[in-house]
Design an enzyme around this catalytic site. Sequence first.
Site, mmCIF file in Angstrom:
data_model
loop_
_atom_site.group_PDB
_atom_site.id
_atom_site.type_symbol
_atom_site.label_atom_id
_atom_site.label_comp_id
_atom_site.label_asym_id
_atom_site.label_seq_id
_atom_site.Cartn_x
_atom_site.Cartn_y
_atom_site.Cartn_z
ATOM 1 N N GLU A 264 114.233 72.337 32.477
ATOM 2 C CA GLU A 264 115.149 72.445 31.336
ATOM 3 C C GLU A 264 114.808 71.418 30.259
ATOM 4 O OE1 GLU A 264 115.829 72.349 34.550
ATOM 5 O OE2 GLU A 264 117.801 73.194 35.019
ATOM 6 N N GLU B 3 106.269 67.248 38.318
ATOM 7 C CA GLU B 3 106.427 66.108 39.238
ATOM 8 C C GLU B 3 105.179 65.236 39.198
ATOM 9 O OE1 GLU B 3 107.171 67.976 43.011
ATOM 10 O OE2 GLU B 3 109.148 68.708 42.369
ATOM 11 N N CYS C 227 112.573 67.798 34.800
ATOM 12 C CA CYS C 227 113.023 69.145 35.131
ATOM 13 C C CYS C 227 112.557 70.142 34.070
ATOM 14 C CB CYS C 227 114.549 69.185 35.191
ATOM 15 S SG CYS C 227 115.261 68.223 36.525
ATOM 16 N N CYS D 289 120.095 66.822 33.213
ATOM 17 C CA CYS D 289 119.825 67.915 32.261
ATOM 18 C C CYS D 289 121.104 68.384 31.582
ATOM 19 C CB CYS D 289 119.138 69.080 32.962
ATOM 20 S SG CYS D 289 117.415 68.718 33.368
ATOM 21 N N ASN E 185 109.144 72.547 35.755
ATOM 22 C CA ASN E 185 109.294 71.175 36.248
ATOM 23 C C ASN E 185 107.926 70.535 36.451
ATOM 24 O OD1 ASN E 185 109.192 73.103 38.384
ATOM 25 N ND2 ASN E 185 109.934 71.594 39.851
HETATM 26 N N1 THU Z 1 114.480 70.888 39.126
HETATM 27 C C1 THU Z 1 114.394 71.485 37.903
HETATM 28 O O1 THU Z 1 113.324 71.502 37.277
HETATM 29 N N2 THU Z 1 115.513 72.030 37.384
HETATM 30 C C2 THU Z 1 116.699 72.150 38.041
HETATM 31 O O2 THU Z 1 117.640 72.733 37.517
HETATM 32 C C3 THU Z 1 116.843 71.588 39.406
HETATM 33 C C4 THU Z 1 115.711 70.756 39.874
HETATM 34 C C5 THU Z 1 113.245 70.376 39.736
HETATM 35 C C6 THU Z 1 113.108 68.888 39.845
HETATM 36 C C7 THU Z 1 112.143 68.767 40.988
HETATM 37 O O3 THU Z 1 110.817 68.903 40.511
HETATM 38 C C8 THU Z 1 112.445 69.962 41.877
HETATM 39 O O4 THU Z 1 113.150 70.875 41.047
HETATM 40 C C9 THU Z 1 113.290 69.638 43.106
HETATM 41 O O5 THU Z 1 114.433 68.931 42.746
#
Ligand code: THU
Length: 131
Positions: A57, A46, A55, A91, A44
């Site tokens: 995925e 941010e 995310c 996703c 992920n």
């Molecule tokens: N996140 C993912 O990368 N994949 C998931 O399946 C759930 C959420 C990330 C997004 C964000 O950076 C952090 O997790 C909290 O939501």
Amino acid sequence: MTAAQRRLISRARRARARAVAPFSGFAVGAAVETTQGRIYTGCNIENASYGLTLCAERVALFKALSEGQRAFKRLAVVADTDRLTPPCGACRQIIWEFCGDAEIILANLKGKVAVHRMRTLLPRPFDASLL
Ligand code: THU
């Protein structure tokens, strides 16, 4: 668990270590396997606007798509949660459209694993077949 599933989880776990998650502190790794057996990984990512977060995925899948891959059989997601972390709604839509009814493997750092199919994670999907 098959060797292929174990290998994909291990790649997702390694990708998780590269998460850029200074705002949530919630690190996620993902790995997608093509029908030919190639693996692409993502974490992920941010940023200060929060809403532009990607995310793990989608990072993994977009990397594979941008390298020309179009056929996928399974995707693994690894996070450090007791209740296994599934793909978010956005996703699920993207995974469905590009991977169809792929195998979705969820795992945590303690070795807990569950295997699902996209069809059960996204019932009655919207996709190009309706356009
Ligand atoms: N996140 C993912 O990368 N994949 C998931 O399946 C759930 C959420 C990330 C997004 C964000 O950076 C952090 O997790 C909290 O939501």
